[in-house]
Each structure stands twice: as C-alpha cells, then as structure tokens.
Design a protein around this motif. Structure first.
Motif, PDB file in Angstrom:
ATOM      1  N   VAL A 176     -11.341 -14.079 -53.226  1.00  0.00           N
ATOM      2  CA  VAL A 176     -10.750 -15.112 -52.378  1.00  0.00           C
ATOM      3  C   VAL A 176      -9.370 -14.652 -51.948  1.00  0.00           C
ATOM      4  O   VAL A 176      -8.534 -14.319 -52.794  1.00  0.00           O
ATOM      5  CB  VAL A 176     -10.643 -16.456 -53.124  1.00  0.00           C
ATOM      6  CG1 VAL A 176      -9.983 -17.510 -52.243  1.00  0.00           C
ATOM      7  CG2 VAL A 176     -12.010 -16.922 -53.592  1.00  0.00           C
ATOM      8  N   LEU A 177      -9.116 -14.630 -50.644  1.00  0.00           N
ATOM      9  CA  LEU A 177      -7.813 -14.238 -50.107  1.00  0.00           C
ATOM     10  C   LEU A 177      -7.046 -15.486 -49.687  1.00  0.00           C
ATOM     11  O   LEU A 177      -7.509 -16.263 -48.855  1.00  0.00           O
ATOM     12  CB  LEU A 177      -7.989 -13.301 -48.922  1.00  0.00           C
ATOM     13  CG  LEU A 177      -6.719 -12.846 -48.181  1.00  0.00           C
ATOM     14  CD1 LEU A 177      -5.719 -12.171 -49.112  1.00  0.00           C
ATOM     15  CD2 LEU A 177      -7.086 -11.917 -47.026  1.00  0.00           C
ATOM     16  N   LEU A 178      -5.880 -15.684 -50.295  1.00  0.00           N
ATOM     17  CA  LEU A 178      -5.043 -16.840 -50.003  1.00  0.00           C
ATOM     18  C   LEU A 178      -3.802 -16.417 -49.236  1.00  0.00           C
ATOM     19  O   LEU A 178      -3.247 -15.339 -49.482  1.00  0.00           O
ATOM     20  CB  LEU A 178      -4.623 -17.524 -51.303  1.00  0.00           C
ATOM     21  CG  LEU A 178      -5.767 -18.077 -52.141  1.00  0.00           C
ATOM     22  CD1 LEU A 178      -5.638 -17.601 -53.569  1.00  0.00           C
ATOM     23  CD2 LEU A 178      -5.792 -19.591 -52.099  1.00  0.00           C
ATOM     24  N   ALA A 179      -3.371 -17.277 -48.316  1.00  0.00           N
ATOM     25  CA  ALA A 179      -2.201 -16.984 -47.483  1.00  0.00           C
ATOM     26  C   ALA A 179      -1.308 -18.217 -47.426  1.00  0.00           C
ATOM     27  O   ALA A 179      -1.756 -19.355 -47.632  1.00  0.00           O
ATOM     28  CB  ALA A 179      -2.623 -16.572 -46.083  1.00  0.00           C
ATOM     29  N   SER A 180      -0.049 -17.996 -47.124  1.00  0.00           N
ATOM     30  CA  SER A 180       0.915 -19.093 -47.074  1.00  0.00           C
ATOM     31  C   SER A 180       0.743 -19.963 -45.838  1.00  0.00           C
ATOM     32  O   SER A 180       1.277 -21.070 -45.765  1.00  0.00           O
ATOM     33  CB  SER A 180       2.343 -18.542 -47.126  1.00  0.00           C
ATOM     34  OG  SER A 180       2.555 -17.618 -46.072  1.00  0.00           O
ATOM     35  N   GLU A 181      -0.001 -19.478 -44.845  1.00  0.00           N
ATOM     36  CA  GLU A 181      -0.208 -20.270 -43.633  1.00  0.00           C
ATOM     37  C   GLU A 181      -1.551 -19.921 -43.001  1.00  0.00           C
ATOM     38  O   GLU A 181      -2.157 -18.892 -43.305  1.00  0.00           O
ATOM     39  CB  GLU A 181       0.922 -20.036 -42.631  1.00  0.00           C
ATOM     40  CG  GLU A 181       1.143 -18.583 -42.263  1.00  0.00           C
ATOM     41  CD  GLU A 181       2.400 -18.377 -41.433  1.00  0.00           C
ATOM     42  OE1 GLU A 181       2.395 -17.429 -40.623  1.00  0.00           O
ATOM     43  OE2 GLU A 181       3.353 -19.156 -41.582  1.00  0.00           O
ATOM     44  N   GLY A 182      -2.006 -20.790 -42.108  1.00  0.00           N
ATOM     45  CA  GLY A 182      -3.272 -20.564 -41.413  1.00  0.00           C
ATOM     46  C   GLY A 182      -4.103 -21.826 -41.367  1.00  0.00           C
ATOM     47  O   GLY A 182      -4.006 -22.686 -42.256  1.00  0.00           O
ATOM     48  N   ASN A 183      -4.901 -21.956 -40.329  1.00  0.00           N
ATOM     49  CA  ASN A 183      -5.753 -23.130 -40.148  1.00  0.00           C
ATOM     50  C   ASN A 183      -7.081 -22.908 -40.862  1.00  0.00           C
ATOM     51  O   ASN A 183      -8.117 -22.628 -40.240  1.00  0.00           O
ATOM     52  CB  ASN A 183      -5.979 -23.406 -38.663  1.00  0.00           C
ATOM     53  CG  ASN A 183      -6.760 -24.686 -38.427  1.00  0.00           C
ATOM     54  OD1 ASN A 183      -6.739 -25.584 -39.258  1.00  0.00           O
ATOM     55  ND2 ASN A 183      -7.461 -24.753 -37.307  1.00  0.00           N
ATOM     56  N   PHE A 184      -7.050 -23.027 -42.177  1.00  0.00           N
ATOM     57  CA  PHE A 184      -8.197 -22.783 -43.032  1.00  0.00           C
ATOM     58  C   PHE A 184      -8.210 -23.820 -44.149  1.00  0.00           C
ATOM     59  O   PHE A 184      -7.243 -24.560 -44.317  1.00  0.00           O
ATOM     60  CB  PHE A 184      -8.107 -21.377 -43.653  1.00  0.00           C
ATOM     61  CG  PHE A 184      -8.228 -20.248 -42.666  1.00  0.00           C
ATOM     62  CD1 PHE A 184      -9.465 -19.701 -42.373  1.00  0.00           C
ATOM     63  CD2 PHE A 184      -7.092 -19.733 -42.039  1.00  0.00           C
ATOM     64  CE1 PHE A 184      -9.572 -18.653 -41.458  1.00  0.00           C
ATOM     65  CE2 PHE A 184      -7.191 -18.697 -41.133  1.00  0.00           C
ATOM     66  CZ  PHE A 184      -8.437 -18.155 -40.839  1.00  0.00           C
ATOM     67  N   PRO A 185      -9.293 -23.889 -44.911  1.00  0.00           N
ATOM     68  CA  PRO A 185      -9.290 -24.771 -46.088  1.00  0.00           C
ATOM     69  C   PRO A 185      -8.134 -24.422 -47.021  1.00  0.00           C
ATOM     70  O   PRO A 185      -7.806 -23.240 -47.194  1.00  0.00           O
ATOM     71  CB  PRO A 185     -10.645 -24.479 -46.741  1.00  0.00           C
ATOM     72  CG  PRO A 185     -11.501 -23.950 -45.637  1.00  0.00           C
ATOM     73  CD  PRO A 185     -10.579 -23.191 -44.737  1.00  0.00           C
ATOM     74  N   ARG A 186      -7.539 -25.443 -47.621  1.00  0.00           N
ATOM     75  CA  ARG A 186      -6.356 -25.235 -48.454  1.00  0.00           C
ATOM     76  C   ARG A 186      -6.565 -25.749 -49.882  1.00  0.00           C
ATOM     77  O   ARG A 186      -7.274 -26.732 -50.099  1.00  0.00           O
ATOM     78  CB  ARG A 186      -5.142 -25.925 -47.835  1.00  0.00           C
ATOM     79  CG  ARG A 186      -4.684 -25.262 -46.533  1.00  0.00           C
ATOM     80  CD  ARG A 186      -3.464 -25.950 -45.943  1.00  0.00           C
ATOM     81  NE  ARG A 186      -2.997 -25.265 -44.739  1.00  0.00           N
ATOM     82  CZ  ARG A 186      -2.071 -24.309 -44.735  1.00  0.00           C
ATOM     83  NH1 ARG A 186      -1.507 -23.943 -45.877  1.00  0.00           N
ATOM     84  NH2 ARG A 186      -1.708 -23.727 -43.613  1.00  0.00           N
ATOM     85  N   VAL A 187      -5.929 -25.079 -50.807  1.00  0.00           N
ATOM     86  CA  VAL A 187      -5.906 -25.528 -52.194  1.00  0.00           C
ATOM     87  C   VAL A 187      -4.795 -26.565 -52.327  1.00  0.00           C
ATOM     88  O   VAL A 187      -3.622 -26.248 -52.134  1.00  0.00           O
ATOM     89  CB  VAL A 187      -5.664 -24.359 -53.160  1.00  0.00           C
ATOM     90  CG1 VAL A 187      -5.555 -24.865 -54.598  1.00  0.00           C
ATOM     91  CG2 VAL A 187      -6.778 -23.329 -53.036  1.00  0.00           C
ATOM     92  N   THR A 188      -5.162 -27.806 -52.640  1.00  0.00           N
ATOM     93  CA  THR A 188      -4.188 -28.898 -52.623  1.00  0.00           C
ATOM     94  C   THR A 188      -3.782 -29.377 -54.017  1.00  0.00           C
ATOM     95  O   THR A 188      -2.646 -29.777 -54.223  1.00  0.00           O
ATOM     96  CB  THR A 188      -4.732 -30.098 -51.836  1.00  0.00           C
ATOM     97  OG1 THR A 188      -5.936 -30.577 -52.452  1.00  0.00           O
ATOM     98  CG2 THR A 188      -5.030 -29.699 -50.389  1.00  0.00           C
ATOM     99  N   HIS A 189      -4.711 -29.361 -54.971  1.00  0.00           N
ATOM    100  CA  HIS A 189      -4.425 -29.845 -56.323  1.00  0.00           C
ATOM    101  C   HIS A 189      -5.065 -28.907 -57.341  1.00  0.00           C
ATOM    102  O   HIS A 189      -6.130 -28.336 -57.090  1.00  0.00           O
ATOM    103  CB  HIS A 189      -4.973 -31.253 -56.548  1.00  0.00           C
ATOM    104  CG  HIS A 189      -4.311 -32.319 -55.731  1.00  0.00           C
ATOM    105  ND1 HIS A 189      -4.555 -32.480 -54.388  1.00  0.00           N
ATOM    106  CD2 HIS A 189      -3.403 -33.279 -56.077  1.00  0.00           C
ATOM    107  CE1 HIS A 189      -3.837 -33.495 -53.932  1.00  0.00           C
ATOM    108  NE2 HIS A 189      -3.133 -33.993 -54.924  1.00  0.00           N
TER     109      HIS A 189
END
Length: 339
Positions: A176-189
């Motif tokens: 899984v590649l995570l980024a600080s920005e972008g219009n994608f699903p986000r990890v919120t909690h």
C-alpha cells in the motif's frame, strides 16, 4: 500537547488530522488463491508458488519486493521518493521483509503483529504522514503457505490430516502506497488493539483464539467514535475463517452491535472452502493484505463502496510457546479508510 489531544478519540482510537491518501496498491497471490472467488481482483497470480526461486522463503520475499516495485510503478515514483517502508511477515526475524528491504533504497521499519501486520503497518505508515514526518510511505506484508507450514506446523512431506477448524495460509503479498495528498481513499482513524487471551491452545483453531481480540477492537472503535456497523459499507476482519467469523458475530451481538449486514472475513472470502479443501478458510499476513489491496481497494476506486473498517487479526504464538503448553494470545488492529 494540543495536537495529541485533538487526535485522541476515546481510549484506543486516534483521528488523523492530515489523513494520508492511499494512492496505489498491488496484490500478488499464488496459484491456489488465483483459483478462488476473488481471482479477478488480484494484480498478479503466480503460476509457480516458488516464483522462480530455489526456496519457499525466497519466493515469499520476492513477492513482497515485486509488490513494492509494482506499486511504485503505478504511482510513477522511485524508491528514493519513499520516506519509510513499514513491513512485516510471519517468518523468524522477519526474514521475508528484511531481505525484500535489502533490495530497495528505503528507510525500513520492521513490524511483527502475526497476521495483524497489514493493519499494523498501515497504522504506523499513516501516522508517520499524519505527523508530518513523511510525504510518502509504503506498508507491506507477505505470507506463504509452504514457508509457514514448516515453521509453525509440520514439514509438507509429513502429510498430516487437517482439522475442520484449521486454516490455509495464504500465499501472497500486498503493498500500500500512502501519500500526504491526492484525491484517493484516505486513512481517517486508527484503533490499536490489546492482546486478548481466552486460553485457546489448539494451533489448528486460530479463529477461536483471534476472534475475542477482533471483537474487543471493533467494540472499542465503536465506543470511541460513536459509530456502529451501519456506518461502514464493509467491516473486514483479517483471517478468522468460518469459525472465528461466527464467534465474532455472536460476541458483538452480546455487546449490542449487529454487524452482519456489512461484515466479511478476508480468510473466509479468499477461498471456496468446500471446493478448495481449505477447511475454515485462509490465514496469514498476506490474507488481509491481498484482499484489501486487490478486492476492497478496487471497489473503493470504483466508488462501489466508500467506507471500510479493516481489522487485521493475529495469533501471537510460536512453535516454542506451543510446545511449552502456552495458549495463543490474539491481537487485532483497526484502520478506517474512507473516500
């Protein structure tokens, strides 16, 4: 201190103020997984479970390396762009992850949560971005049926009979590649679990050992956030299998939560247990990794679903502790992913 207070939601959960975006994933599975109900969702299905290597352990490590590289390619990024690689597996001293990390130019954090490692690595990788310590991170896990069997149970040549409660370790790796920005699903909690132990000693009944930990984490997530089973389109536990699935549903009902409308278990979903002779279902670090990176993430990107609670589950046992008569403690970590 103020930022910490703003992030804490109840006793066990944090709300990410700068929620990282999941901009790419890759799922690689073995031949057996590639014949299961989710076969059309995986990025790569191996025709040979050795992946061209001379041992199953080397094959597992190569799967993780390939998953990482393909994920980078999808995002058009290079190894030097990644600030942290958070990864783990089931083998002694995280050998699959360590040797995969040896081949990439990334700062590496090795993690062990047994089969809960996908949510654990995703939690840490997300927190690093939320805290401003990274722009890009990768979370990855792997497992392999043959490498796990000879470490935790018996050599394959032994040909032991499998019990109906036993599970089939998934051959697969997810990244899984995570980024600080972008219009994608986000990890919120993120809800971090506690070790729970109800005295289960049978290593062929891991679902029963892990289910109480899954129930405790889901229950605490609901209490902390004020949410319930109706909030999420999918609540996915890691690898409880059929046995653990039923226990989880029943125990949560005792707490007043009915999650049957949104609940799946990755271990129960990845195989056709009757046709593929996998008894209670799949298990292993790779189980929730490939189901999320393949099946669930593709549904998110199509916006067929928008809210997932991923609850990877793990049995914190070893051959040594089992031989010494110890029980199998369980752990589960929950990650809320929302579009």
């Amino acid at each position: 201190m103020n930022n910490t207070n703003n992030r804490r939601v109840g006793r066990y959960t944090v709300k990410l103020l700068n929620p990282p975006a999941i901009i790419a994933t890759t799922s690689i599975v073995g031949p057996k997984e590639g014949k299961g109900p989710l076969k059309d969702y995986f990025d790569v299905v191996l025709t040979d479970d050795t992946n061209g290597k001379e041992s199953f352990e080397k094959a597992e490590s190569s799967m993780m390396y390939d998953a990482i590289q393909q994920t980078l390619d999808k995002a058009n990024l290079k190894e030097k762009d990644i600030d942290y690689l958070c990864a783990g597996d089931l083998l002694n001293q995280l050998s699959s992850s360590n040797f995969a990390a040896r081949e990439v130019d990334m700062p590496f954090i090795g993690l062990y949560g047994a089969c809960s490692t996908m949510s654990e690595s995703l939690s840490i990788a997300s927190m690093l971005i939320d805290g401003g310590f990274a722009k890009y991170t990768i979370a990855s896990t792997s497992s392999h049926f043959s490498s796990a069997e000879r470490q935790f149970r018996f050599p394959l040549e032994f040909g032991s009979q499998r019990s109906l409660a036993s599970q089939w370790t998934v051959t697969g790796s997810g990244a899984v590649l995570l980024a600080s920005e972008g219009n994608f699903p986000r990890v919120t909690h993120i809800t971090t679990g506690k070790v729970k132990d109800y005295g289960i000693k049978d290593p062929n009944n891991m679902g029963a050992a892990m289910a109480p930990a899954a129930v405790d984490t889901i229950y605490n997530h609901f209490l902390d956030t004020g949410r319930d089973g109706n909030y999420y389109d999918v609540i996915a536990t890691g690898d409880l299998g059929k046995v653990g699935y039923d226990i989880t549903v029943d125990l949560l009902k005792e707490y007043g939560y009915d999650i049957t409308s949104s609940y799946i278990d990755c271990g129960e979903s990845i195989f056709d247990n009757e046709k593929q002779n996998t008894c209670s279902g799949g298990s292993g670090c790779g189980c929730s990794a490939v189901v999320f990176c393949g099946y669930l993430y593709k549904q998110l990107m199509k916006k067929e679903i928008q809210k997932i609670l991923l609850v990877s589950t793990g049995a914190l046992m070893s051959p040594t502790t089992s031989f010494q008569g110890e029980s199998m403690p369980g752990i589960a970590h929950a990650v809320s992913i929302e579009f």
